[in-house]
Design a protein around this motif. Structure first.
Motif, PDB file in Angstrom:
ATOM      1  N   ALA A  41      17.092  34.790 -52.571  1.00 16.18           N
ATOM      2  CA  ALA A  41      17.927  33.932 -53.415  1.00 16.18           C
ATOM      3  C   ALA A  41      18.947  33.135 -52.611  1.00 16.18           C
ATOM      4  O   ALA A  41      19.340  32.050 -53.009  1.00 16.18           O
ATOM      5  CB  ALA A  41      18.638  34.775 -54.471  1.00 16.18           C
ATOM      6  N   GLY A  42      19.389  33.626 -51.482  1.00 14.59           N
ATOM      7  CA  GLY A  42      20.378  32.931 -50.673  1.00 14.59           C
ATOM      8  C   GLY A  42      19.797  31.841 -49.795  1.00 14.59           C
ATOM      9  O   GLY A  42      20.514  31.179 -49.062  1.00 14.59           O
ATOM     10  N   VAL A  43      18.488  31.610 -49.867  1.00  8.92           N
ATOM     11  CA  VAL A  43      17.810  30.632 -49.014  1.00  8.92           C
ATOM     12  C   VAL A  43      17.569  29.350 -49.801  1.00  8.92           C
ATOM     13  O   VAL A  43      17.165  29.390 -50.963  1.00  8.92           O
ATOM     14  CB  VAL A  43      16.456  31.203 -48.529  1.00  8.92           C
ATOM     15  N   HIS A  44      17.830  28.212 -49.171  1.00 13.95           N
ATOM     16  CA  HIS A  44      17.574  26.920 -49.812  1.00 13.95           C
ATOM     17  C   HIS A  44      16.082  26.812 -50.087  1.00 13.95           C
ATOM     18  O   HIS A  44      15.248  27.113 -49.231  1.00 13.95           O
ATOM     19  CB  HIS A  44      18.048  25.799 -48.892  1.00 13.95           C
ATOM     20  N   ASP A  45      15.710  26.366 -51.274  1.00 11.77           N
ATOM     21  CA  ASP A  45      14.311  26.402 -51.700  1.00 11.77           C
ATOM     22  C   ASP A  45      13.534  25.111 -51.473  1.00 11.77           C
ATOM     23  O   ASP A  45      12.417  24.968 -51.950  1.00 11.77           O
ATOM     24  CB  ASP A  45      14.224  26.805 -53.168  1.00 11.77           C
ATOM     25  N   VAL A  46      14.077  24.154 -50.716  1.00 11.22           N
ATOM     26  CA  VAL A  46      13.355  22.918 -50.413  1.00 11.22           C
ATOM     27  C   VAL A  46      12.995  22.930 -48.932  1.00 11.22           C
ATOM     28  O   VAL A  46      13.846  23.130 -48.075  1.00 11.22           O
ATOM     29  CB  VAL A  46      14.202  21.678 -50.763  1.00 11.22           C
ATOM     30  N   PHE A  47      11.687  22.700 -48.656  1.00 13.99           N
ATOM     31  CA  PHE A  47      11.187  22.769 -47.286  1.00 13.99           C
ATOM     32  C   PHE A  47      10.426  21.501 -46.928  1.00 13.99           C
ATOM     33  O   PHE A  47       9.715  20.927 -47.757  1.00 13.99           O
ATOM     34  CB  PHE A  47      10.233  23.963 -47.115  1.00 13.99           C
ATOM     35  N   HIS A  48      10.558  21.089 -45.661  1.00 12.47           N
ATOM     36  CA  HIS A  48       9.791  19.970 -45.138  1.00 12.47           C
ATOM     37  C   HIS A  48       8.327  20.384 -45.064  1.00 12.47           C
ATOM     38  O   HIS A  48       7.993  21.541 -44.813  1.00 12.47           O
ATOM     39  CB  HIS A  48      10.320  19.583 -43.742  1.00 12.47           C
ATOM     40  N   VAL A  49       7.445  19.438 -45.252  1.00 12.59           N
ATOM     41  CA  VAL A  49       6.010  19.716 -45.275  1.00 12.59           C
ATOM     42  C   VAL A  49       5.516  20.344 -43.969  1.00 12.59           C
ATOM     43  O   VAL A  49       4.568  21.128 -43.957  1.00 12.59           O
ATOM     44  CB  VAL A  49       5.213  18.438 -45.644  1.00 12.59           C
ATOM     45  N   SER A  50       6.180  20.061 -42.844  1.00 15.18           N
ATOM     46  CA  SER A  50       5.757  20.632 -41.558  1.00 15.18           C
ATOM     47  C   SER A  50       6.011  22.135 -41.495  1.00 15.18           C
ATOM     48  O   SER A  50       5.446  22.815 -40.652  1.00 15.18           O
ATOM     49  CB  SER A  50       6.476  19.945 -40.398  1.00 15.18           C
ATOM     50  N   ASN A  51       6.852  22.664 -42.380  1.00 15.77           N
ATOM     51  CA  ASN A  51       7.138  24.101 -42.413  1.00 15.77           C
ATOM     52  C   ASN A  51       6.253  24.852 -43.401  1.00 15.77           C
ATOM     53  O   ASN A  51       6.425  26.046 -43.594  1.00 15.77           O
ATOM     54  CB  ASN A  51       8.602  24.353 -42.778  1.00 15.77           C
ATOM     55  N   LEU A  52       5.322  24.146 -44.019  1.00 16.64           N
ATOM     56  CA  LEU A  52       4.454  24.756 -45.021  1.00 16.64           C
ATOM     57  C   LEU A  52       3.020  24.823 -44.520  1.00 16.64           C
ATOM     58  O   LEU A  52       2.577  23.993 -43.739  1.00 16.64           O
ATOM     59  CB  LEU A  52       4.512  23.956 -46.328  1.00 16.64           C
ATOM     60  N   HIS A  53       2.326  25.820 -44.999  1.00 20.04           N
ATOM     61  CA  HIS A  53       0.921  26.024 -44.637  1.00 20.04           C
ATOM     62  C   HIS A  53       0.116  25.955 -45.925  1.00 20.04           C
ATOM     63  O   HIS A  53       0.392  26.665 -46.886  1.00 20.04           O
ATOM     64  CB  HIS A  53       0.763  27.386 -43.970  1.00 20.04           C
ATOM     65  N   LYS A  54      -0.883  25.099 -45.978  1.00 23.96           N
ATOM     66  CA  LYS A  54      -1.663  24.898 -47.188  1.00 23.96           C
ATOM     67  C   LYS A  54      -2.541  26.108 -47.497  1.00 23.96           C
ATOM     68  O   LYS A  54      -3.159  26.689 -46.623  1.00 23.96           O
ATOM     69  CB  LYS A  54      -2.542  23.658 -47.046  1.00 23.96           C
ATOM     70  N   TYR A  55      -2.587  26.479 -48.769  1.00 19.05           N
ATOM     71  CA  TYR A  55      -3.467  27.552 -49.224  1.00 19.05           C
ATOM     72  C   TYR A  55      -4.771  26.920 -49.674  1.00 19.05           C
ATOM     73  O   TYR A  55      -4.786  26.019 -50.514  1.00 19.05           O
ATOM     74  CB  TYR A  55      -2.823  28.318 -50.380  1.00 19.05           C
TER      75      TYR A  55
END
Length: 131
Positions: A41-55
């Motif tokens: 909950a203490g983490v910002h929930d918006v991430f740049h696409v480079s930090n995401l891995h597609k499922y």
């Protein structure tokens, strides 16, 4: 659903991925809002696409979410798996031996060069089959 890449710490001691998590919405051209569990909950929930891995969807794949044990300070212990390569670099009149180390939970592309003397001191078992 997407997994978050290199969450928390950066560099060789960071976990590779956490997740999968549901994408709630696209925020701008290159950012996504992710549904995070209450323990984050203490983490910002918006991430740049480079930090995401597609499922990649597989109809036979059943997602069973097992929350990983991550301490509040977001650290974990990692160890060197094995030595990939050795190299001696020359610096003026000195020769400095380095080893290329593969770390646990990482692949060979993420291997790092470390001073051989420091690795021998802390992890002598890695050199048993090399000498």
């Amino acid at each position: 659903m997407r997994g978050i890449r290199r969450f928390g710490l950066r560099g060789k001691l960071s976990p590779r991925y956490l997740g999968p998590f549901e994408v709630l919405e696209r925020v701008g051209a290159v950012a996504y809002k992710i549904a995070l569990p209450p323990r984050l909950a203490g983490v910002h929930d918006v991430f740049h696409v480079s930090n995401l891995h597609k499922y990649i969807h597989d109809p036979e794949h059943i997602l069973s979410f097992e929350p990983s044990e991550i301490p509040e300070d977001m650290t974990y212990e990692e160890f060197p798996a094995y030595i990939i390569d050795r190299e001696v670099r020359k610096l003026r009149n000195r020769k400095i031996p380095y080893v290329k180390v593969r770390w646990s939970n990482h692949n060979d592309r993420e291997a790092t060069r470390e001073l051989e003397s420091a690795m021998r001191e802390h992890y002598p078992h890695l050199f048993e089959n090399l000498d």
